[in-house]
Design an enzyme around this catalytic site. Structure first.
Site: not given
Ligand code: CA
Length: 424
Positions: A252, A126, A133, A198, A200, A232
C-alpha cells in the site's frame, strides 16, 4: 455539525466568474474548495487558492489570508472558516462590481497552474468503512471467515504512509515486491502482477486535539475540514502474502493519489444524509452514537471509476466507466465516527491529517470500488468496449475517480477528479 444552510448555499447565487455558472460545473459559487497551486512548470512557492469555475482565486493576492500555509488555514475554528466562506461568497457574487474590480487580478486560470497535495499531511490513517468491500475481499482472502467478528463494532483502520501521497496526474511506477503463489513452495521477488486501485474519499482534519483528550462524537465534525477523492493504489499479490499478522505494509505504501481540491464540510451541508444501520446488525456503542449522527452523519456523494487503456488513448477513445456508487450506500461508519474512534484512546490528530475512508464499494457488484472485486479476484476478467480485458491494471492504464453531489433543491457541486497512470 456543519449542517446549517446559509446564504452561501443559495440556489439563485451566480458568480461574476462566468464559467462558474455553467450547468454541471464542479466549482460553482456554492462550492468554494481549497487547494495549493503554482504556475505550471515554475518553481514558485505554493499558493493557496479557491476554485471558482475554471479559475482559481489566489487568496493572498485577494487579501483574504496573510500567508500561504494551508495547515494554518485548516487549524481555524469552524466559525472562522464560515466567515471566510461568507466573504468569498459575497465577493465572488454576480453584481459585486467593486470586489470584481479588486479580485480580477487575483484570478489565475486553472489551465495555467500545477496543483500540489492540498496541505502538509503529517499523518495518514486508512479505514475500511465499506462492509461490502470488506466482505467481498474477505471471501477471497479467507473463504471460510470473510468478515471478522470485530468489523461491525470497531471502525477498522491502519496507519499508512503520508510521504508517498501524491497529486492527480501522477505516474505510478509498478512496484516490485515479495509474493508467493498458493501452489509455490517459496516466495519470489518481482514486479507486482495484481496491481489495483481503491476508490476512496480522503477526509482532512481541521482543528486538532491534545494528546490524551478524546474528541466526543458531538464535537467530531468541528475537527473535520473537508474531503477529496483518494485512490489508494494496492498491490494485491504483495498484500496477500504480507498482510498477516500486522496488516498492509509494502502493498500500500508505494503511492496513493489525491484530487487537488478539498471540498469543505460547509459546502457539503446540503448533501447530508441519515446514517442507517441495519436493525439486525449491532448498533454502535454509545461513544459512536448520537442523534445528530443518526439523522445526518452520512454524506450523499456520487462516485465514479473510469479507465482509459493505452490502446484507447492511442485510438482517441474516451475513458470508460468501470463502476459507480455513492458514499452513503457504501460506508458503514460516518466521518464523525472515524474521528471519535481514532481519538477515543487519546490519540492526537493534527490539522492536515488525512483519513482515508477505505474502498467505497456499494452493495451491488456494479458498485465495486476495486478491480479485485469487479474481476472476482482475477477469475472473471472484465471486458472493455474495445475488446480488451482486465483482471488488474496494466502498464499504460489511466485510472480516474470522479465525485459529485446533487439533489433536488441544491446546486450540484463536484469534487473534481483524480487520475493516475501506471508505468513499468
Ligand atoms: Ca485502502
Amino acid at each position: 455539525m456543519s449542517t446549517t444552510l446559509d446564504a452561501t448555499h443559495g440556489t439563485q447565487l451566480r458568480s461574476w466568474v462566468a464559467s462558474a455558472n455553467v450547468a454541471g460545473c464542479d466549482f460553482p459559487i456554492q462550492n468554494l474548495p481549497f487547494g495549493r497551486f503554482r504556475t505550471a512548470g515554475s518553481r514558485e512557492a505554493l499558493r493557496i487558492g479557491v476554485a471558482i469555475g475554471d479559475q482559481i482565486l489566489d487568496l493572498q493576492a485577494a487579501g483574504l489570508v496573510a500567508h500561504n500555509d494551508m495547515n494554518a488555514l485548516m487549524a481555524a475554528t469552524p466559525a472562522e472558516r464560515q466567515a471566510l466562506r461568507q466573504q468569498l461568497s459575497e465577493g465572488l457574487r454576480e453584481g459585486n462590481s467593486s470586489q470584481q474590480a479588486a479580485w480580477t487580478q487575483a484570478l489565475v486560470p486553472q489551465s495555467r497552474v500545477e496543483m500540489a497535495v492540498p496541505c502538509q499531511i503529517g499523518d495518514y490513517t486508512d479505514f475500511y468503512t465499506s462492509v461490502h468491500h470488506a466482505t467481498t475481499v474477505g471471501k477471497q482472502f479467507r473463504p471460510d471467515n470473510p468478515l471478522l467478528p470485530n468489523y461491525k463494532w470497531v471502525p477498522i483502520g491502519y496507519h499508512g504512509r503520508a510521504s508517498s501521497i501524491g497529486i492527480s496526474g501522477q505516474r505510478i511506477k509498478r512496484p516490485q515486491g515479495q509474493t508467493k503463489a498458493p501452489d509455490a513452495a517459496v516466495p519470489t521477488l518481482g514486479p507486482c502482477k495484481r496491481l489495483d486501485y481503491e476508490l476512496e474519499l480522503g477526509w482532512f482534519i481541521g482543528q486538532g486535539n491534545a494528546q490524551g483528550v478524546p474528541i466526543a462524537i458531538g464535537q467530531a465534525e468541528q475537527h473535520l475540514f473537508g474531503v477529496a477523492l483518494f485512490n489508494d493504489w494496492s498491490a494485491r499479490d504483495i498484500q496477500g502474502w504480507e498482510y498477516q499478522p500486522l496488516g498492509p505494509f509494502l502493498s500500500k505504501n508505494f503511492a496513493s493519489t489525491l484530487s487537488p481540491w478539498v471540498v469543505t464540510m460547509e459546502a457539503l451541508a446540503p448533501f447530508r444524509a441519515a446514517f442507517e444501520r441495519d436493525a439486525a446488525d449491532p448498533q454502535p456503542l454509545p461513544y459512536l452514537d448520537s442523534a445528530d449522527n443518526r439523522s445526518q452523519g452520512a454524506f450523499d456523494i456520487t462516485l465514479e471509476v473510469l479507465l482509459q487503456t493505452a490502446r484507447m488513448r492511442e485510438a482517441g477513445e474516451a475513458p470508460v466507466r468501470l463502476s459507480a456508487t455513492n458514499s452513503r450506500r457504501a460506508a458503514y461508519w460516518t466521518p464523525a465516527q472515524l474521528v471519535t474512534h481514532h481519538t477515543v484512546n487519546g490519540c492526537n490528530l493534527q490539522p492536515g491529517d488525512l483519513m482515508g475512508s477505505g474502498t467505497l464499494s456499494g452493495p451491488e457488484v456494479t458498485e465495486a470500488g476495486s478491480l479485485l472485486e469487479l474481476a472476482g479476484g482475477g477469475k472473471q476478467p472484465i471486458t472493455l468496449p474495445n475488446g480488451e480485458q482486465r483482471s488488474f491494471l496494466e502498464d499504460g492504464d489511466t485510472l480516474i475517480l470522479k465525485g459529485w453531489c446533487e439533489r433536488e433543491g441544491a446546486v450540484r457541486i463536484g469534487l473534481g477528479e483524480v487520475s493516475g497512470t501506471i508505468v513499468a
